[in-house]
Design a protein around this motif. Structure first.
Motif, short mmCIF file in Angstrom:
data_model
loop_
_atom_site.label_atom_id
_atom_site.label_comp_id
_atom_site.label_asym_id
_atom_site.label_seq_id
_atom_site.Cartn_x
_atom_site.Cartn_y
_atom_site.Cartn_z
N GLU A 62 96.71 56.31 -33.11
CA GLU A 62 96.84 57.55 -33.84
C GLU A 62 97.75 57.38 -35.04
O GLU A 62 98.63 56.52 -35.05
N ILE A 63 97.49 58.19 -36.06
CA ILE A 63 98.42 58.33 -37.17
C ILE A 63 99.49 59.30 -36.70
O ILE A 63 99.17 60.42 -36.32
N PRO A 64 100.73 58.89 -36.66
CA PRO A 64 101.75 59.75 -36.03
C PRO A 64 102.00 61.02 -36.82
O PRO A 64 101.76 61.09 -38.03
N ALA A 65 102.50 62.04 -36.12
CA ALA A 65 102.92 63.27 -36.78
C ALA A 65 104.04 62.95 -37.77
O ALA A 65 104.89 62.09 -37.50
N TYR A 66 104.03 63.65 -38.88
CA TYR A 66 105.05 63.40 -39.90
C TYR A 66 105.46 64.73 -40.51
O TYR A 66 104.66 65.39 -41.19
N HIS A 67 106.69 65.14 -40.23
CA HIS A 67 107.23 66.40 -40.74
C HIS A 67 108.65 66.15 -41.23
O HIS A 67 109.63 66.36 -40.50
N PRO A 68 108.80 65.64 -42.46
CA PRO A 68 110.14 65.31 -42.95
C PRO A 68 111.01 66.55 -43.11
O PRO A 68 110.52 67.65 -43.38
N GLU A 69 112.31 66.34 -42.96
CA GLU A 69 113.26 67.43 -43.15
C GLU A 69 113.42 67.77 -44.63
O GLU A 69 113.77 68.90 -44.97
N PHE A 70 113.20 66.78 -45.49
CA PHE A 70 113.36 66.99 -46.93
C PHE A 70 112.24 66.24 -47.65
O PHE A 70 111.90 65.12 -47.29
N SER A 71 111.68 66.88 -48.67
CA SER A 71 110.63 66.24 -49.47
C SER A 71 110.72 66.76 -50.90
O SER A 71 110.79 67.98 -51.13
N ARG A 72 110.71 65.85 -51.85
CA ARG A 72 110.79 66.24 -53.27
C ARG A 72 110.02 65.23 -54.10
O ARG A 72 110.15 64.02 -53.90
N ARG A 73 109.21 65.72 -55.04
CA ARG A 73 108.46 64.87 -55.96
C ARG A 73 109.06 65.00 -57.37
O ARG A 73 109.41 66.09 -57.81
N TYR A 74 109.12 63.87 -58.06
CA TYR A 74 109.68 63.83 -59.40
C TYR A 74 108.61 63.41 -60.40
O TYR A 74 108.04 62.33 -60.30
N LEU A 110 115.03 58.24 -41.23
CA LEU A 110 114.06 57.42 -41.94
C LEU A 110 113.80 57.99 -43.32
O LEU A 110 113.54 59.19 -43.47
N ILE A 111 113.88 57.14 -44.33
CA ILE A 111 113.68 57.54 -45.73
C ILE A 111 112.37 56.97 -46.22
O ILE A 111 112.12 55.76 -46.10
N TRP A 154 112.85 62.39 -46.19
CA TRP A 154 113.58 61.82 -45.07
C TRP A 154 113.54 62.74 -43.87
O TRP A 154 113.32 63.94 -43.98
N GLY A 155 113.72 62.14 -42.72
CA GLY A 155 113.69 62.89 -41.47
C GLY A 155 113.71 61.92 -40.30
O GLY A 155 114.12 60.76 -40.43
N ASP A 156 113.23 62.38 -39.15
CA ASP A 156 113.24 61.54 -37.95
C ASP A 156 111.97 60.72 -37.79
O ASP A 156 111.94 59.76 -37.02
N GLY A 157 110.90 61.10 -38.46
CA GLY A 157 109.63 60.42 -38.30
C GLY A 157 109.29 59.53 -39.46
O GLY A 157 109.90 59.57 -40.52
N THR A 158 108.28 58.69 -39.26
CA THR A 158 107.80 57.79 -40.31
C THR A 158 106.36 58.13 -40.65
O THR A 158 105.58 58.49 -39.75
N PRO A 159 105.97 58.00 -41.92
CA PRO A 159 104.58 58.24 -42.29
C PRO A 159 103.70 57.01 -42.06
O PRO A 159 102.50 57.06 -42.33
#
Length: 620
Positions: free
Chosen positions: A265-277, A336-337, A422-427
């Motif tokens: 499976e592709i793991p669940a990914y819900h980062p605590e912070f996300s920003r695009r530049y 994880l970043i 960043w958060g606890d999971g990895t994409p």
């Protein structure tokens, strides 16, 4: 290190307005531009400026690829994948598709070849391996041929029990000259070097299926396993063994066989912070690093951040203070970043180190999966990198800034489309199986953007055996069945494709023709051109004739869509004796090539004109 050039062709709505169509050039080293003096003198780069107005031409060349590998990247030939599940119990790689990957070869004088593949009454796959020749040593390592580099060398906590199990049946030949057949559990050093056998159950070679299992506890830090046929040196050997998948697992007892790769499976990914530049207005918080009193030039221009190491100094580049981002904060150690970005190396050469810092101007505060503080980037493209926050070697448990820094070389680069999460999971998830080696030859500097099981992401490789799929967006876990198709994003509508394939497997013309037909059928709107296959001065006469016949067949099949690059190069030859000799021999005139095959700048300019002329003649 795992990096990748994303092959996404996604465009903003503004870029989708009617206008000259984008062109994608698929191919091998001749498309990539081997022999050209710079990226600007490859034929796709030259051709872009020959249109009026100039067009965007995307170079999708990877040196050394066969027509099948190119077609898999283009989407015409299916690229099927399997990803890791939550519990990878069996440490033997390739146990479902193993005999598809069997490496025919010679070990200690004995030839190993897979002569048949099948499944038993329970659907368990097997391979019939014939071993024959005259032995030059007391053993021959069958596991090396089945599992590539034997089996992966696994880090193991000393004092841990491990279990191995497998089944083998002798189906032909004789045991003359054979002292026995064993399944080994081996203690190894960090590089996989042999230290000791800690379990070695023996198979019975009596014509019946022989199943063996053994458990041992390691005392060193690395282990591996393999199948070994013990030989009397100097013996003439001829035996065929039916080999079933084995299991290599942690624990004190053998469990039910788990075939890997399997369903994952592709793991669940819900980062605590996300920003695009995006740098349409200004540098958006990215500032020069101040190092030794020097500030590297950093400026937003034409929608990109331009960064320069202008004095070849140490740690020159740009930084972003995480805590100063709206909603941001210092990243706690262990989180994880995920950093994704587009980069172009504009001038100079060298590496750019990407990672986290304790604070702007501080020392490294991230750790990669290889226990390095940074990922080193040395090629233009789209990258998907994952770190752990914190670097205890530098006494930096949290991460307060993100940086792109170079040292010791004059280097200028641009950045765009930077994503920081960043958060606890990895994409990311490891890819355990692929039906086609679509990134063969990529050397870790290119990737493939597309969708897997409906999830958008990028397939990347380290240039070796390790592949990753990195999802582009947050989302829940998605199951991925074994051999799920990966759909490259280049298969979008409204584009023209220039297709060059077959140079690296021209000696299998039926495969080349089939792959090119699949590529052509896959182009939306049938806006494609087929380039001729170029002969090399290193080809033997038979190969040159095969290429000539292939080109004649392609010209007949594709008519006005066939671009005779070889003919264009012949017409452009000079009247020197050397060029005329090459033409008479049926090879590229030497004044237009950099080596036996690859073109020089002049040769690429001629092929660029041929592609552009053929495109305009089609009314595209």
């Amino acid at each position: 290190m795992l990096v990748g050039i994303g092959l996404s062709t996604a465009q903003s709505p503004a870029r989708q307005r009617p206008g000259p169509r984008t062109i994608i050039a698929f191919g091998d080293s001749l498309t990539e531009g081997a022999g050209a003096s710079s990226r600007d003198t490859t034929f796709p780069a030259i051709a872009a400026s020959l249109f009026d107005p100039p067009r965007m031409i995307i170079n999708r060349g990877i040196g050394g690829q066969t027509s099948t590998e190119i077609a898999a990247r283009q989407g015409g030939v299916p690229l099927k994948l399997a990803v890791a599940g939550g519990d990878i119990r069996n440490l033997f790689p390739h146990t479902r598709d193993w005999m598809d990957r069997f490496e025919t070869g010679i070990v200690n004088g004995l030839t190993h070849e897979c002569i048949n593949k099948g499944t038993d009454e329970n659907g368990l796959p097997y391979g019939d391996v014939k071993i024959h020749g005259t032995a030059t040593a007391g053993f021959t390592d069958i596991g090396r041929q089945i599992y590539g580099a034997i089996a992966a060398n696994h880090a193991a906590e000393p004092g841990t029990p491990w279990t191995i199990s497998s089944a083998i049946q002798m189906i032909a030949g004789s045991t003359s000259g054979i002292a026995g057949m064993r399944l080994l559990l081996i203690e190894a050093d960090e590089l996989g070097g042999y230290l000791a056998e800690i379990a070695a159950p023996a198979f019975a070679l009596d014509g019946r299926r022989s199943h063996v299992s053994a458990t041992a506890t390691n005392s060193h830090s690395f282990i591996r396993s393999t199948h070994l046929l013990d030989i009397i040196p100097g013996s003439a050997i001829d035996i065929t063994l039916r080999i079933f998948p084995g299991q290599f697992e942690q624990g004190a007892a053998a469990t039910a066989l788990q075939l890997t790769p399997g369903d994952g499976e592709i793991p669940a990914y819900h980062p605590e912070f996300s920003r695009r530049y995006r740098f349409d207005q200004d540098s958006d918080g990215w500032l020069p690093r101040i190092q030794d009193g020097h500030a590297a030039p950093v400026v937003a221009r034409d929608g990109k951040l331009i960064v320069e190491n202008d004095d070849a100094g140490v740690l020159r580049g740009c930084e972003l203070a995480i805590a100063e981002i709206p909603g941001g904060q210092i990243i706690p150690g262990g989180k994880l970043i995920h950093i994704a970005f587009d980069i172009e190396l504009i001038d100079g050469s060298g590496q750019i180190h990407v990672g986290g810092l304790s604070a702007p101007g501080g020392s490294w505060a991230t750790t990669t999966s290889d226990d390095d503080p940074t990922w080193a980037v040395a090629a233009s493209g789209h990258y998907e990198l994952v770190f752990s926050a914190g670097n205890l070697a530098n006494a930096n448990p949290p991460c307060g800034a993100i940086a792109f820094l170079s040292s010791g070389t004059l280097l200028r680069w641009s950045l765009d489309n930077i994503v920081i999460e960043w958060g606890d999971g990895t994409p990311q998830v490891e890819v355990l199986y692929r039906s086609v080696e679509a990134l063969h030859g990529a050397n870790g500097a290119i990737g493939l953007h597309g969708t897997l099981a409906g999830v958008e992401g990028t397939l990347t490789t380290d240039g070796g055996t390790r592949y990753l799929f990195t999802r582009s967006h947050a989302g829940d876990a998605v199951p991925v069945a074994y051999a799920t198709p990966f759909h490259p994003s280049d298969a979008s509508t409204g584009q023209i494709q220039w297709l060059s394939a077959g140079r690296n497997n021209a000696t299998t013309p039926e495969t080349v023709l089939s792959d090119i037909a699949a590529m052509a059928a896959h182009v939306p709107g049938s806006r494609y051109l087929i380039g001729s296959i170029l002969p090399s001065s290193a080809d033997n006469p038979e190969t040159r004739q095969t290429i000539a016949t292939l080109n004649a067949t392609l010209a007949t099949l594709y008519a006005t869509r066939f671009v005779d690059l070889y003919a264009a190069l012949v017409v452009a030859a000079n009247q020197t004796t050397e060029d005329q000799q090459d033409i008479a021999a049926g090879i590229i005139p030497r004044s237009l090539r950099a080596d036996a095959l690859h073109l020089n700048d002049q040769g690429y300019a001629i092929t660029a004109v041929a592609w552009v002329s053929a495109t305009l003649a089609m009314g595209w």
